[in-house]
Design a protein around this motif. Sequence first.
Motif, PDB file in Angstrom:
ATOM      1  N   GLY A  66      -3.344  -5.752 -18.952  1.00  0.00           N
ATOM      2  CA  GLY A  66      -3.265  -7.168 -19.271  1.00  0.00           C
ATOM      3  C   GLY A  66      -2.518  -8.037 -18.280  1.00  0.00           C
ATOM      4  N   ARG A  67      -1.939  -7.441 -17.240  1.00  0.00           N
ATOM      5  CA  ARG A  67      -1.270  -8.246 -16.217  1.00  0.00           C
ATOM      6  C   ARG A  67      -2.296  -8.706 -15.186  1.00  0.00           C
ATOM      7  N   ILE A  68      -1.928  -9.715 -14.391  1.00  0.00           N
ATOM      8  CA  ILE A  68      -2.777 -10.199 -13.296  1.00  0.00           C
ATOM      9  C   ILE A  68      -1.980 -10.047 -12.007  1.00  0.00           C
ATOM     10  N   PRO A  69      -2.234  -8.976 -11.259  1.00  0.00           N
ATOM     11  CA  PRO A  69      -1.451  -8.711 -10.047  1.00  0.00           C
ATOM     12  C   PRO A  69      -1.974  -9.472  -8.825  1.00  0.00           C
ATOM     13  N   PHE A  70      -1.043 -10.003  -8.052  1.00  0.00           N
ATOM     14  CA  PHE A  70      -1.307 -10.489  -6.703  1.00  0.00           C
ATOM     15  C   PHE A  70      -0.694  -9.448  -5.769  1.00  0.00           C
ATOM     16  N   VAL A  71      -1.508  -8.837  -4.918  1.00  0.00           N
ATOM     17  CA  VAL A  71      -0.995  -7.776  -4.061  1.00  0.00           C
ATOM     18  C   VAL A  71      -0.977  -8.243  -2.608  1.00  0.00           C
ATOM     19  N   ASN A  72       0.143  -8.026  -1.945  1.00  0.00           N
ATOM     20  CA  ASN A  72       0.324  -8.447  -0.554  1.00  0.00           C
ATOM     21  C   ASN A  72       0.135  -7.257   0.370  1.00  0.00           C
ATOM     22  N   THR A  73      -0.803  -7.378   1.291  1.00  0.00           N
ATOM     23  CA  THR A  73      -0.998  -6.350   2.291  1.00  0.00           C
ATOM     24  C   THR A  73      -1.623  -6.990   3.522  1.00  0.00           C
ATOM     25  N   MET A  74      -1.842  -6.211   4.559  1.00  0.00           N
ATOM     26  CA  MET A  74      -2.528  -6.701   5.742  1.00  0.00           C
ATOM     27  C   MET A  74      -4.016  -6.415   5.596  1.00  0.00           C
ATOM     28  N   ALA A  75      -4.840  -7.316   6.111  1.00  0.00           N
ATOM     29  CA  ALA A  75      -6.279  -7.197   5.940  1.00  0.00           C
ATOM     30  C   ALA A  75      -6.820  -5.890   6.500  1.00  0.00           C
ATOM     31  N   ALA A  76      -6.285  -5.444   7.634  1.00  0.00           N
ATOM     32  CA  ALA A  76      -6.764  -4.204   8.237  1.00  0.00           C
ATOM     33  C   ALA A  76      -6.545  -3.012   7.317  1.00  0.00           C
ATOM     34  N   PHE A  77      -5.455  -3.019   6.562  1.00  0.00           N
ATOM     35  CA  PHE A  77      -5.157  -1.904   5.661  1.00  0.00           C
ATOM     36  C   PHE A  77      -5.957  -2.010   4.368  1.00  0.00           C
ATOM     37  N   ALA A  78      -6.190  -3.229   3.893  1.00  0.00           N
ATOM     38  CA  ALA A  78      -6.996  -3.398   2.686  1.00  0.00           C
ATOM     39  C   ALA A  78      -8.415  -2.897   2.911  1.00  0.00           C
ATOM     40  N   ALA A  79      -8.956  -3.141   4.115  1.00  0.00           N
ATOM     41  CA  ALA A  79     -10.347  -2.793   4.407  1.00  0.00           C
ATOM     42  C   ALA A  79     -10.523  -1.341   4.816  1.00  0.00           C
ATOM     43  N   SER A  80      -9.428  -0.606   4.963  1.00  0.00           N
ATOM     44  CA  SER A  80      -9.560   0.783   5.418  1.00  0.00           C
ATOM     45  C   SER A  80      -8.665   1.723   4.608  1.00  0.00           C
ATOM     46  N   ARG A  81      -7.390   1.659   4.824  1.00  0.00           N
ATOM     47  CA  ARG A  81      -6.463   2.612   4.205  1.00  0.00           C
ATOM     48  C   ARG A  81      -6.525   2.567   2.678  1.00  0.00           C
ATOM     49  N   ALA A  82      -6.631   1.380   2.104  1.00  0.00           N
ATOM     50  CA  ALA A  82      -6.599   1.241   0.648  1.00  0.00           C
ATOM     51  C   ALA A  82      -7.987   1.060   0.043  1.00  0.00           C
ATOM     52  N   LEU A  83      -9.022   1.216   0.843  1.00  0.00           N
ATOM     53  CA  LEU A  83     -10.367   0.863   0.386  1.00  0.00           C
ATOM     54  C   LEU A  83     -10.826   1.716  -0.797  1.00  0.00           C
ATOM     55  N   GLU A  84     -10.533   3.005  -0.776  1.00  0.00           N
ATOM     56  CA  GLU A  84     -10.996   3.853  -1.882  1.00  0.00           C
ATOM     57  C   GLU A  84     -10.442   3.365  -3.218  1.00  0.00           C
ATOM     58  N   ALA A  85      -9.164   3.032  -3.230  1.00  0.00           N
ATOM     59  CA  ALA A  85      -8.551   2.553  -4.471  1.00  0.00           C
ATOM     60  C   ALA A  85      -9.127   1.202  -4.884  1.00  0.00           C
ATOM     61  N   ILE A  86      -9.406   0.344  -3.906  1.00  0.00           N
ATOM     62  CA  ILE A  86     -10.014  -0.949  -4.222  1.00  0.00           C
ATOM     63  C   ILE A  86     -11.395  -0.733  -4.833  1.00  0.00           C
TER      64      ILE A  86
END
Length: 317
Positions: A66-86
Motif C-alpha cells: 500500500g505504499r507508493i515508493p519513489f526510488v532514486n538511482t542512476m539511469a544506467a543501473f536501472a536499465a541494467s543492474r536492477a532490470l530483472e527486479a523492475i
Amino acid sequence: MSRATREAYRDTLLPMLQRHPELICLDSDTGLFGADHAAAAGEQYVNLGIAEHNLMGMAAGLAACGRIPFVNTMAAFAASRALEAIKIDIAYNRLPVRIMATHGGLAAGHLGPTHQALEDLAVLRVLPGMTVVVPADAAATEAFVAQSADVSGPLYVRLGRKPTPALPEAPPPVIGKAQTLRQGGDVVLAACGPYPVLACLAAADVLAGHGIEATVLNLHTLRPFDTETLTAAARPARLVVTVEEHWRSGGLGGAVAEALAEQTSPTRVLRLGMPDRFVDTVGNQEHLVTHYDLTAERVVRTVRTALDTAALSATIR
C-alpha cells in the motif's frame, strides 16, 4: 534560468512526503538527498546504499503493502543492474513504483560508458504497463512528479545531473500528451530531453530563414505514446526528424518510426542520436552533445539535405 531536473524532483517530492504519509523515498546512496533533506523526510526516507537490485525489490514489497515508493538511482543501473527486479517484481505486478533515474543519457559523461545511459528508454519502454517520461526541464519535472499520483502502475522518469536551460514558455506538459512547442507544415522535429528539444527549437528558427516551417514536438512521454498528435503533425509534412540523447535503436526514434509505419501513408523518418558504439571520449554532457553532433546545426543540415534530395529526385522523374 538553468536548474537541474534531479534537484527539481527532490524539491518537489519533499513537501509531497509531508502531505501524503503513504509516500516513501528509497535511495541508493546517490547523494541527491543531503542530511537536511533526509531529516525533513524523516522516516519516509531510507538510504539502502549501493544496492540497486535490492532497492527495486524493497520498493516492490512496500508498494504491494500500500505504499507508493519513489526510488532514486542512476539511469544506467536501472536499465541494467536492477532490470530483472523492475521487470519481475514491479512491472509484472503492475505496482506503483516511481523509478527516478538520474544521470540520463550523457549526463554522466565524465564517468565513462559504465555510467552513461544510452539504452534505458529502449529497455524500459518495452515493459508492459511501464510509463516512461523524459522531462525537458525543471518545470516539466515538477509537473510530472505531481502528476505521478494519477499513474496507476510503474513509472520511469529519466532525469539529468547538472542544471539545464528552461524551455521557452509553452503549454503545461501532461504525461501521455505530446507538447507542441512550434507549428509549421513542412517538417516535424521531434525530440525528448533538454538538449535535443532545445536543439530542435533552435533549428526551427534557422530553417524558417530558409523558408522551411517546422513543427517542434516535445515527445516527453515514450509510453503511453501520443500517436494521435504525432500523426496529425506528420500528415502534411514532407519529413520527420527525431533527436535524442540515446542510441538510435529502440528509443524515441524507434517509437516514432513504429507509430508512423502503421499509417496508410507514412511520412519519412530520419533518426538522429548517438552512433552505434560506446562513447570513447571523456567530457561533460555539453562537450559530448557537441562532440557527437546532437546539435541544431546537424538538424538543419539533415532537413535541408533530405528536402533537396527529394526535390532533385522529383525533378529527374
